[in-house]
Design a protein around this motif. Structure first.
Motif, PDB file in Angstrom:
ATOM      1  N   LYS A 265      -3.829  -3.622  -7.948  1.00 14.29           N
ATOM      2  CA  LYS A 265      -4.010  -4.376  -6.864  1.00 14.29           C
ATOM      3  C   LYS A 265      -4.800  -5.645  -7.110  1.00 14.29           C
ATOM      4  O   LYS A 265      -4.475  -6.933  -6.528  1.00 14.29           O
ATOM      5  N   HIS A 266      -5.843  -5.706  -7.896  1.00 18.48           N
ATOM      6  CA  HIS A 266      -6.421  -6.682  -8.334  1.00 18.48           C
ATOM      7  C   HIS A 266      -5.952  -7.832  -9.296  1.00 18.48           C
ATOM      8  O   HIS A 266      -6.243  -8.890  -9.411  1.00 18.48           O
ATOM      9  N   LYS A 267      -4.680  -7.553  -9.955  1.00 15.28           N
ATOM     10  CA  LYS A 267      -3.929  -8.602 -10.404  1.00 15.28           C
ATOM     11  C   LYS A 267      -2.944  -9.085  -9.561  1.00 15.28           C
ATOM     12  O   LYS A 267      -2.168  -9.874 -10.228  1.00 15.28           O
ATOM     13  N   MET A 268      -2.704  -8.550  -8.505  1.00 16.46           N
ATOM     14  CA  MET A 268      -1.892  -9.215  -7.553  1.00 16.46           C
ATOM     15  C   MET A 268      -1.985 -10.724  -7.204  1.00 16.46           C
ATOM     16  O   MET A 268      -3.226 -11.291  -7.288  1.00 16.46           O
ATOM     17  N   HIS A 373       1.372 -16.545   0.812  1.00 16.62           N
ATOM     18  CA  HIS A 373       0.210 -15.695   0.989  1.00 16.62           C
ATOM     19  C   HIS A 373       0.782 -14.254   0.589  1.00 16.62           C
ATOM     20  O   HIS A 373       1.827 -14.067   1.096  1.00 16.62           O
ATOM     21  N   LEU A 374      -0.329 -13.488   0.003  1.00 19.05           N
ATOM     22  CA  LEU A 374       0.077 -12.086  -0.172  1.00 19.05           C
ATOM     23  C   LEU A 374       0.480 -11.294   1.323  1.00 19.05           C
ATOM     24  O   LEU A 374       1.269 -10.610   1.429  1.00 19.05           O
ATOM     25  N   TYR A 375      -0.376 -11.863   2.382  1.00 13.47           N
ATOM     26  CA  TYR A 375      -0.105 -11.360   3.614  1.00 13.47           C
ATOM     27  C   TYR A 375      -0.291 -12.451   4.512  1.00 13.47           C
ATOM     28  O   TYR A 375      -1.107 -13.295   4.618  1.00 13.47           O
ATOM     29  N   PRO A 376       0.849 -12.338   5.489  1.00 11.21           N
ATOM     30  CA  PRO A 376       0.894 -13.548   6.680  1.00 11.21           C
ATOM     31  C   PRO A 376      -0.616 -13.285   7.392  1.00 11.21           C
ATOM     32  O   PRO A 376      -1.055 -12.207   7.460  1.00 11.21           O
ATOM     33  N   VAL A 394      -9.915  -7.972  -2.974  1.00  8.63           N
ATOM     34  CA  VAL A 394      -9.923  -7.875  -4.400  1.00  8.63           C
ATOM     35  C   VAL A 394     -10.214  -8.898  -5.177  1.00  8.63           C
ATOM     36  O   VAL A 394     -10.068  -8.857  -6.318  1.00  8.63           O
ATOM     37  N   ALA A 395     -10.370 -10.143  -4.632  1.00 11.73           N
ATOM     38  CA  ALA A 395     -10.629 -11.501  -5.357  1.00 11.73           C
ATOM     39  C   ALA A 395     -11.545 -11.553  -6.282  1.00 11.73           C
ATOM     40  O   ALA A 395     -11.466 -12.129  -7.683  1.00 11.73           O
TER      41      ALA A 395
END
Ligand SMILES: C[S@@+](CC[C@H](N)C(=O)[O-])C[C@H]1O[C@@H](n2cnc3c(N)ncnc32)[C@H](O)[C@@H]1O
Length: 414
Positions: A265-268, A373-376, A394-395
């Protein structure tokens, strides 16, 4: 939709004469229905069928390949080796494969950034300067015997359709700048045959499969579920390539991820997942709210936005020789690209669309707000509310060097 009897002509048989076909069938010991299949599909016989044709008629595979226009690399090589003699025979025809430019006074509409002509694409294209266009997008008729408002013949013999397609493609290629991109949208049936021609003049980038069902399921066949979008560039490298990143898919009810990213996740990438060559999010234009004209195909704003964004910059020149309802032109205009186009049939739908361009503008804004964006935004908020992870949450662990390595990115496809 078939070929025009090259096989029977090559064997000196009258395609309209049943008795002649039956006589041939008897002589070469091939059932007449199979001979008709070779003729209808312009397919070179193989195996024992070819041996029998050779033995009984003295007609060789090379003879058929040339007479049926089905050259493979081996027969092409023989033609190359004998090029001088062949060209001497053809010298009077050298100019016949060049287009015949016609001066057209066909301008029907001009916007701030582009101009639309009511014209046949071949006439229109021959009047465009060489090496002047940054991006060509073409969505031609598919030769499916559809009735278009232009009343053009959409039921050509296969070789006529392919010859015509190569003519307009050749002209489009001439107009492209070095480093310019060409996209052509069609059924796999046609793009699979046209790609050989494109490979001989451009550099292949991608065969994009746009997952849209376009026909009904038929027994004994796979359900046709994708259109083909061919992407080629002129020269070695594209001048421009910036593909949008897409949001990661989530469940519409519980907002959880549809894919388990486990410890990654944190690497997305917070800008979303990489665009692949399979596009599953392009809607067919069926809804009355978006459809600009009845009947013939109309592409979605989302598709044109993606292509124009990927392969051009503001100020670049976009060319589309098959206007239809003008999707390419309005998207180009809204994205600050110059554009040029033509349509054989009535152009009032396109002009009308420009008069109400704010409808497409809002639609395009909505489409773009969901990209990169990862999520709208609405989904990000909902996930936050539900305590689900977001790019921001997770940034802290995310620094540029933490971004996935290419081999890890495979995990995130789709
Ligand atoms: C599949 S539609 C294009 C739809 C368009 N992409 C859109 O989104 O609305 C193909 C269009 O090409 C036009 N057309 C067919 N033959 C043409 C020709 N020779 N020159 C110019 N336009 C032609 C047809 O009238 C039809 O409107």
């Amino acid at each position: 939709m078939g070929y025009s009897n090259q096989f029977f002509n090559a064997l000196g048989v009258d395609p309209k004469s049943r008795p002649e076909i039956n006589k041939l069938a008897k002589r070469v010991r091939i059932p007449s229905h199979r001979l008709s299949y070779y003729n209808e599909k312009n397919i070179l016989p193989s195996g024992s069928d070819m041996v029998q044709i050779e033995e009984e008629l003295g007609v060789f595979e090379l003879d058929l390949a040339i007479k049926m226009g089905r050259l493979d690399h081996a027969s092409t090589e023989l033609i190359q080796q004998n090029a001088d003699e062949i060209l001497a025979l053809l010298k009077d025809h050298r100019n016949s494969i060049k287009p015949n430019p016609k001066d057209t006074d066909s301008l029907v509409y001009q916007s701030t950034l582009g101009s639309l002509h009511q014209a046949d694409c071949l006439d229109f294209l021959t009047n465009i300067d060489s090496d002047s266009v940054d991006l060509v997008f073409a969505d031609p008729p598919f030769n499916l015997a559809k009735l278009y408002p232009s009343n053009m013949d959409d039921n050509l013999r296969v070789e006529e359709y392919l010859k015509w397609s190569e003519q307009w493609l050749k002209e489009c290629i001439r107009t492209l700048k070095p480093g310019g991109a060409l996209f052509t949208w069609n059924l796999p049936l046609w793009n699979s045959q046209l790609s050989g021609f494109l490979h001989s003049r451009l550099t292949f980038k991608h065969w994009v499969a746009a997952d849209i069902k376009y026909s009904l399921p038929i027994q004994g066949r796979l359900y046709p579920s994708h259109y083909s979008l061919l992407y080629f560039v002129k020269g070695e490298q594209p001048n421009t390539f910036h593909a949008d990143r897409l949001p990661t898919p989530t469940c519409p009810k519980c907002f959880d991820n549809l894919k388990d990213y486990g410890g990654y996740k944190h690497k997305m990438n917070p800008k979303g997942v990489s665009l692949t060559d399979i596009w599953t999010d392009i809607p067919p234009v069926r809804h009355a709210k978006y459809k600009k004209r009845e009947g013939a195909n109309e592409l979605s704003v989302k598709l044109l936005d993606r292509v124009i964004e990927m392969a051009s910059n503001p100020g670049d020149l976009v060319l589309d020789p098959f206007g239809g309802s003008g999707t390419t032109y309005v998207v180009a205009e809204l994205k600050g690209r110059r554009w040029l186009g033509c349509e054989l049939g009535p152009c009032d739908v396109i002009i009308d669309r420009f008069q109400k361009i704010e409808n497409d503008e809002k639609h395009l804004e909505r489409i773009r707000s969901e990209l990169n964006h990862l999520y709208p935004e609405n989904i990000r908020k909902e996930r936050e509310r539900r305590g689900l992870w977001t790019a921001e949450s997770v940034a802290k662990k995310n620094s540029p060097q933490d971004y996935p390595k290419p081999e890890e990115l495979q995990l995130f496809k789709n």
